[in-house]
Scaffold this active site. Sequence first.
Site: not given
Length: 204
Positions: A95-98, A136, A164, A166
Amino acid sequence: MDAALNADKKPENAEKARPTREQAEAAVRTLLAYVGEDVTREGLLETPQRVVRAYDEFYRGYGENPADHLGTTFEEVNGYDDIVLLRDIPFYSHCEHHMVPFIGKAHIAYYPRAGVVGLSKLARVVETFSRRLQTQENLTAQIAAAIDSALNPRGTAIMMEAEHQCMSLRGVQKPGVATLTTRFTGIFRDDPAAQARFLTMVNR
């Protein structure tokens, strides 16, 4: 098609901006210290090197071009023009956020126009895009765009389902929740019967 091209367009001066391996290892030491670890203790002495090597593997998709996997097609298929479907292609991404993993399966189908591609090549396209920081939704769209751009099929269908971490390990901490994303182009987008056939074949 534009999405497929832009997906592999590197930012200007990307190579100049890229830190050295030594700088990356120093950053890992900083993070270890941030969480309260003693970076000089025996068990952590080689951790920065191991983490950087793992990153090389996790994110090797940045050094690959998915078009390379789709460049060779086979036209001697006796006029076969029906659906080609690969189910249950395992993948994992981050995940590019976490920067934590999401893990799942991809299902890919297309209606060939003038030839077919080797089946393993479709799995390699999934691998290339998933070995990058992703959402995704973006991952699903990139795979479809790459297949459309390289093969020009009469239609492409993608379904991805993943859990996910996250969401499982942090935040609301709800393990076992599946996220499904789809992208339909061509005949799969325009013909409800073709779309229904794909979904039936995936879920049978």
